[in-house]
Design a protein around this motif. Structure first.
Motif, PDB file in Angstrom:
ATOM      1  N   THR A  25      23.434  17.304 -29.138  1.00 47.08           N
ATOM      2  CA  THR A  25      23.600  16.364 -30.250  1.00 47.08           C
ATOM      3  C   THR A  25      22.828  16.807 -31.491  1.00 47.08           C
ATOM      4  O   THR A  25      22.853  16.106 -32.511  1.00 47.08           O
ATOM      5  CB  THR A  25      23.127  14.962 -29.837  1.00 47.08           C
ATOM      6  N   LYS A  26      22.106  17.934 -31.361  1.00 50.36           N
ATOM      7  CA  LYS A  26      21.317  18.494 -32.469  1.00 50.36           C
ATOM      8  C   LYS A  26      20.258  17.506 -32.968  1.00 50.36           C
ATOM      9  O   LYS A  26      20.006  17.396 -34.180  1.00 50.36           O
ATOM     10  CB  LYS A  26      22.223  18.939 -33.623  1.00 50.36           C
ATOM     11  N   THR A  27      19.645  16.804 -32.036  1.00 52.18           N
ATOM     12  CA  THR A  27      18.634  15.814 -32.411  1.00 52.18           C
ATOM     13  C   THR A  27      17.288  16.160 -31.793  1.00 52.18           C
ATOM     14  O   THR A  27      17.209  16.677 -30.672  1.00 52.18           O
ATOM     15  CB  THR A  27      19.039  14.400 -31.952  1.00 52.18           C
ATOM     16  N   LYS A  28      16.223  15.840 -32.522  1.00 51.30           N
ATOM     17  CA  LYS A  28      14.857  16.054 -32.040  1.00 51.30           C
ATOM     18  C   LYS A  28      14.427  14.835 -31.239  1.00 51.30           C
ATOM     19  O   LYS A  28      14.541  13.704 -31.699  1.00 51.30           O
ATOM     20  CB  LYS A  28      13.936  16.285 -33.229  1.00 51.30           C
ATOM     21  N   THR A  29      13.947  15.064 -30.021  1.00 50.02           N
ATOM     22  CA  THR A  29      13.534  13.953 -29.160  1.00 50.02           C
ATOM     23  C   THR A  29      12.023  13.771 -29.115  1.00 50.02           C
ATOM     24  O   THR A  29      11.543  12.693 -28.766  1.00 50.02           O
ATOM     25  CB  THR A  29      14.059  14.153 -27.732  1.00 50.02           C
ATOM     26  N   ASP A  65      13.305  32.387 -40.254  1.00 51.66           N
ATOM     27  CA  ASP A  65      13.741  31.100 -40.795  1.00 51.66           C
ATOM     28  C   ASP A  65      13.014  29.963 -40.080  1.00 51.66           C
ATOM     29  O   ASP A  65      12.547  30.118 -38.953  1.00 51.66           O
ATOM     30  CB  ASP A  65      15.253  30.931 -40.626  1.00 51.66           C
ATOM     31  N   LYS A  66      12.966  28.808 -40.716  1.00 56.58           N
ATOM     32  CA  LYS A  66      12.224  27.669 -40.180  1.00 56.58           C
ATOM     33  C   LYS A  66      13.085  26.773 -39.301  1.00 56.58           C
ATOM     34  O   LYS A  66      12.760  25.601 -39.103  1.00 56.58           O
ATOM     35  CB  LYS A  66      11.619  26.865 -41.331  1.00 56.58           C
ATOM     36  N   ASP A  67      14.185  27.299 -38.787  1.00 56.75           N
ATOM     37  CA  ASP A  67      15.063  26.506 -37.935  1.00 56.75           C
ATOM     38  C   ASP A  67      15.350  27.251 -36.639  1.00 56.75           C
ATOM     39  O   ASP A  67      15.028  28.432 -36.487  1.00 56.75           O
ATOM     40  CB  ASP A  67      16.375  26.166 -38.648  1.00 56.75           C
ATOM     41  N   VAL A  68      15.924  26.517 -35.695  1.00 57.34           N
ATOM     42  CA  VAL A  68      16.460  27.105 -34.471  1.00 57.34           C
ATOM     43  C   VAL A  68      17.970  27.145 -34.619  1.00 57.34           C
ATOM     44  O   VAL A  68      18.582  26.144 -35.023  1.00 57.34           O
ATOM     45  CB  VAL A  68      16.075  26.269 -33.233  1.00 57.34           C
ATOM     46  N   LYS A  69      18.579  28.270 -34.313  1.00 51.84           N
ATOM     47  CA  LYS A  69      20.027  28.393 -34.420  1.00 51.84           C
ATOM     48  C   LYS A  69      20.661  28.359 -33.034  1.00 51.84           C
ATOM     49  O   LYS A  69      20.148  28.976 -32.093  1.00 51.84           O
ATOM     50  CB  LYS A  69      20.401  29.673 -35.164  1.00 51.84           C
ATOM     51  N   GLY A  85      19.131  22.899 -18.610  1.00 49.30           N
ATOM     52  CA  GLY A  85      19.812  23.377 -19.805  1.00 49.30           C
ATOM     53  C   GLY A  85      20.151  22.314 -20.818  1.00 49.30           C
ATOM     54  O   GLY A  85      20.813  22.604 -21.821  1.00 49.30           O
ATOM     55  N   ASP A  86      19.708  21.059 -20.615  1.00 43.76           N
ATOM     56  CA  ASP A  86      20.039  20.001 -21.568  1.00 43.76           C
ATOM     57  C   ASP A  86      18.963  19.801 -22.633  1.00 43.76           C
ATOM     58  O   ASP A  86      19.215  19.159 -23.653  1.00 43.76           O
ATOM     59  CB  ASP A  86      20.293  18.676 -20.838  1.00 43.76           C
ATOM     60  N   ILE A  87      17.770  20.337 -22.417  1.00 41.43           N
ATOM     61  CA  ILE A  87      16.656  20.201 -23.361  1.00 41.43           C
ATOM     62  C   ILE A  87      16.216  21.595 -23.821  1.00 41.43           C
ATOM     63  O   ILE A  87      16.172  22.540 -23.039  1.00 41.43           O
ATOM     64  CB  ILE A  87      15.468  19.464 -22.714  1.00 41.43           C
ATOM     65  N   LEU A  88      15.883  21.681 -25.092  1.00 42.70           N
ATOM     66  CA  LEU A  88      15.385  22.926 -25.671  1.00 42.70           C
ATOM     67  C   LEU A  88      14.004  22.659 -26.246  1.00 42.70           C
ATOM     68  O   LEU A  88      13.777  21.638 -26.911  1.00 42.70           O
ATOM     69  CB  LEU A  88      16.326  23.407 -26.775  1.00 42.70           C
ATOM     70  N   VAL A  89      13.053  23.571 -25.985  1.00 39.62           N
ATOM     71  CA  VAL A  89      11.714  23.452 -26.553  1.00 39.62           C
ATOM     72  C   VAL A  89      11.511  24.578 -27.550  1.00 39.62           C
ATOM     73  O   VAL A  89      12.004  25.696 -27.357  1.00 39.62           O
ATOM     74  CB  VAL A  89      10.628  23.494 -25.449  1.00 39.62           C
ATOM     75  N   SER A  90      10.799  24.292 -28.639  1.00 37.15           N
ATOM     76  CA  SER A  90      10.521  25.303 -29.656  1.00 37.15           C
ATOM     77  C   SER A  90       9.076  25.197 -30.110  1.00 37.15           C
ATOM     78  O   SER A  90       8.463  24.129 -30.067  1.00 37.15           O
ATOM     79  CB  SER A  90      11.461  25.137 -30.861  1.00 37.15           C
ATOM     80  N   GLY A  91       8.521  26.316 -30.559  1.00 37.90           N
ATOM     81  CA  GLY A  91       7.166  26.372 -31.094  1.00 37.90           C
ATOM     82  C   GLY A  91       7.159  27.201 -32.358  1.00 37.90           C
ATOM     83  O   GLY A  91       7.945  28.144 -32.506  1.00 37.90           O
ATOM     84  N   SER A  92       6.234  26.886 -33.265  1.00 38.14           N
ATOM     85  CA  SER A  92       6.318  27.436 -34.613  1.00 38.14           C
ATOM     86  C   SER A  92       4.951  27.787 -35.174  1.00 38.14           C
ATOM     87  O   SER A  92       3.905  27.460 -34.602  1.00 38.14           O
ATOM     88  CB  SER A  92       7.013  26.402 -35.517  1.00 38.14           C
ATOM     89  N   ASP A  93       4.981  28.445 -36.345  1.00 36.59           N
ATOM     90  CA  ASP A  93       3.754  28.701 -37.082  1.00 36.59           C
ATOM     91  C   ASP A  93       3.082  27.415 -37.545  1.00 36.59           C
ATOM     92  O   ASP A  93       1.905  27.429 -37.925  1.00 36.59           O
ATOM     93  CB  ASP A  93       4.057  29.562 -38.317  1.00 36.59           C
ATOM     94  N   ASP A  94       3.826  26.298 -37.549  1.00 42.26           N
ATOM     95  CA  ASP A  94       3.223  25.031 -37.964  1.00 42.26           C
ATOM     96  C   ASP A  94       2.374  24.398 -36.863  1.00 42.26           C
ATOM     97  O   ASP A  94       1.865  23.296 -37.031  1.00 42.26           O
ATOM     98  CB  ASP A  94       4.293  24.046 -38.437  1.00 42.26           C
ATOM     99  N   LEU A 135      27.986  30.703 -34.863  1.00 38.94           N
ATOM    100  CA  LEU A 135      26.997  29.672 -35.137  1.00 38.94           C
ATOM    101  C   LEU A 135      27.569  28.287 -34.821  1.00 38.94           C
ATOM    102  O   LEU A 135      28.582  27.872 -35.382  1.00 38.94           O
ATOM    103  CB  LEU A 135      26.557  29.743 -36.590  1.00 38.94           C
ATOM    104  N   TYR A 136      26.886  27.566 -33.945  1.00 40.44           N
ATOM    105  CA  TYR A 136      27.293  26.221 -33.530  1.00 40.44           C
ATOM    106  C   TYR A 136      26.534  25.152 -34.301  1.00 40.44           C
ATOM    107  O   TYR A 136      27.063  24.082 -34.586  1.00 40.44           O
ATOM    108  CB  TYR A 136      27.045  26.072 -32.025  1.00 40.44           C
ATOM    109  N   GLY A 137      25.303  25.446 -34.667  1.00 43.20           N
ATOM    110  CA  GLY A 137      24.523  24.474 -35.412  1.00 43.20           C
ATOM    111  C   GLY A 137      23.093  24.942 -35.597  1.00 43.20           C
ATOM    112  O   GLY A 137      22.675  25.980 -35.061  1.00 43.20           O
ATOM    113  N   LYS A 138      22.334  24.165 -36.363  1.00 43.04           N
ATOM    114  CA  LYS A 138      20.934  24.466 -36.628  1.00 43.04           C
ATOM    115  C   LYS A 138      20.081  23.244 -36.306  1.00 43.04           C
ATOM    116  O   LYS A 138      20.508  22.113 -36.501  1.00 43.04           O
ATOM    117  CB  LYS A 138      20.722  24.864 -38.092  1.00 43.04           C
ATOM    118  N   LEU A 139      18.880  23.510 -35.811  1.00 45.51           N
ATOM    119  CA  LEU A 139      17.911  22.449 -35.532  1.00 45.51           C
ATOM    120  C   LEU A 139      16.793  22.572 -36.557  1.00 45.51           C
ATOM    121  O   LEU A 139      16.017  23.533 -36.537  1.00 45.51           O
ATOM    122  CB  LEU A 139      17.361  22.583 -34.115  1.00 45.51           C
ATOM    123  N   ASN A 140      16.709  21.608 -37.466  1.00 45.28           N
ATOM    124  CA  ASN A 140      15.720  21.635 -38.538  1.00 45.28           C
ATOM    125  C   ASN A 140      14.610  20.632 -38.275  1.00 45.28           C
ATOM    126  O   ASN A 140      14.874  19.532 -37.800  1.00 45.28           O
ATOM    127  CB  ASN A 140      16.400  21.316 -39.878  1.00 45.28           C
TER     128      ASN A 140
END
Length: 481
Positions: free
Chosen positions: A85-89, A377-381, A66-75, A46-51
């Motif tokens: 940097t584990k930051t939301k842009t 879980d409600k995060d990205v690992k 590979g520098d940007i990650l996109v995620s989608g959720s039940d929300d 585990l390197y980190g979590k994106l909350n």
């Protein structure tokens, strides 16, 4: 024997470092061997979590660089992350009326166009404007959940969707509309009209983008040639050019496909619900129809490689390759673990806890030995090679895999009398209609968990249409898909 193998692979890894420093091997060669080294894979942790999401996360994907990650959720929100940097842009409301199942960044669009699919049956586009605002709009609609989208490799315009209504659709963002290609039907020989296959997965062959594979509620992974379909949608027949299925699952009535992946060499990876994962070479196809094949011909075909130890039952799980030359196979599991096998030989090389309940999706980085995962879980690992002495395989691995095997076998289908089956079907339909009536008449839904079982039952049908005016829901817990 295990210690000897480790020492040999470790020695080979350090020899690669020496060769790189002495300029014996090129940077590209070193990078490839470094990323595919079993020593590196065994060190992934585990390197980190994106909350930031307020519901469980169902989809993650890296952009082309590979520098940007996109995620989608039940929300129902889409988020872009600088994972290093584990930051939301960026975060925006997708416009979906139900859980997001897939979000993908279109290539060569400067990461400004994001396509999404959802349990509401919609396929939508989010366009990031110059002022940072996001404009969203609907591109297409299915009569049922849409679990998967497939983007044509290197194309900023073309992609496909498949849904639980059995429909495959083609999209060109230059037109802004969907073209219905065909409905996928069951191969079962019956006197009644053919049944739609509920589709869960679609993937394009990266080596030959004219071919794509789909999988759903039966045992066959179907491969199609897009060139057979007219641009005006006039050819709507379901005509696969090849089928893939393990021999022991021929004519099975209790398994279905939840995930597909193509390797760079056009090998097809297939993950089955409450079964195992299978790797098919191109020459293992059964032809266009299983009904026309003789059993002797089928049995002469080579058996696929099998990957075991995990369990895929409660959700629609993906499956993926890992490594610069797809040297490894990865899957999540109902036991909350991440499983990584060597592709050749199917040796289990890494098992780690990835979620408190279930790991659904694993996304490899396009050029580095990193990966992102999501589940209940409600995060990205985020996972990367880390310094440490933790064992690659847990001490209780045998207990984990044996429990998964036993649970899978305990769920094997029982033989029921026809009158019992009809009674169960009537109960399911009654529950489904009660659920739909309550869902659209109650503005104050109490919780997702209350309706979880009923929502699962409704997903088994193909005749549900979704209201465009659905008011929203509580995202406290994930729904079983």
């Amino acid at each position: 024997m295990e210690t000897t193998n480790f020492k040999r692979s470790k020695h080979g890894f350090f020899q690669e470092i020496i060769n790189r420093e002495m300029i014996i091997s090129s940077p590209q060669t070193f990078s490839r061997h470094f990323s595919s080294s079993q020593v590196i894979v065994e060190k992934i942790d585990l390197y980190g979590k994106l909350n930031g999401h307020e519901g469980c996360v169902n989809t993650v994907e890296f952009n082309f660089n590979g520098d940007i990650l996109v995620s989608g959720s039940d929300d129902k929100h889409v988020m872009l992350w600088n994972w290093a940097t584990k930051t939301k842009t960026l975060c925006y409301a997708s416009g979906h009326l139900d859980n997001i199942f897939q979000a993908r960044i279109m290539p060569l669009t400067d990461d400004k166009r994001i396509i999404t699919s959802s349990a509401d049956g919609q396929v939508r586009l989010g366009e990031i404007l110059e002022n940072g605002q996001v404009k969203t709009g609907r591109l297409g609609k299915h009569q049922g959940r849409v679990h998967c989208l497939a983007v044509e490799p290197g194309s900023p315009h073309i992609f496909f969707s498949c849904g639980e209504d059995g429909l495959v659709q083609h999209y060109d963002l230059r037109c802004g509309s969907a073209l219905k290609l065909f409905h996928c039907f069951s191969f079962k020989e019956t006197n009644s009209p053919p049944l739609n296959i509920r589709l869960n997965a679609i993937i394009i062959d990266p080596r030959n983008p004219n071919y794509f594979a789909i999988g759903g509620s039966d045992e066959y992974a179907r491969v199609y040639d897009i060139r057979r379909y007219q641009s005006d949608g006039s050819n709507v027949s379901d005509e696969p050019v090849n089928l893939f299925c393990p021999h022991h699952l021929f004519h099975s009535n209790h398994v279905h496909i939840t995930g597909l992946a193509y390797s760079k060499a056009s090998e097809l990876l297939v993950s089955y619900n409450d079964e195992l994962i299978y790797l098919f070479q191109e020459n293992m196809g059964l032809g266009p129809s299983p009904l026309s094949l003789e059993s002797e011909t089928q049995l002469r075909n080579e058996e696929p490689q099998v990957y075991a130890g995990h369990r895929n039952s409660r959700t629609v799980k993906g499956v993926s390759f890992f490594g610069p030359k797809d040297e490894y196979v990865m899957s999540g599991s109902d036991c909350g673990h991440i499983f990584i096998w060597r592709k050749k030989g199917a040796k289990l090389v890494r098992v780690m806890v990835g979620d408190r309940r279930i790991v659904n999706h694993l996304e490899p980085h396009p050029c580095m030995p990193f990966l992102a995962t999501c589940g209940f879980d409600k995060d990205v690992k985020l996972w990367a090679p880390m310094a440490g002495d933790a064992p690659a395989l847990p001490k209780n691995l045998k207990k984990i895999t044996e429990s998964n095997r036993q649970n899978r076998e305990d769920q094997s289908p029982a033989t029921l009398a026809p009158d019992v089956i009809m009674h169960v079907v009537r109960l399911q339909r009654r529950q489904m209609f009660e659920y739909v009536e309550r869902r659209y008449s109650r503005p104050d839904l109490e919780s997702d968990e209350e309706d979880e079982d009923e929502d699962y039952i409704s997903g088994l049908t193909n005749d549900i249409t979704f209201s465009e005016e659905y008011p929203g829901e509580n995202f406290g817990d994930c729904k079983i898909s």
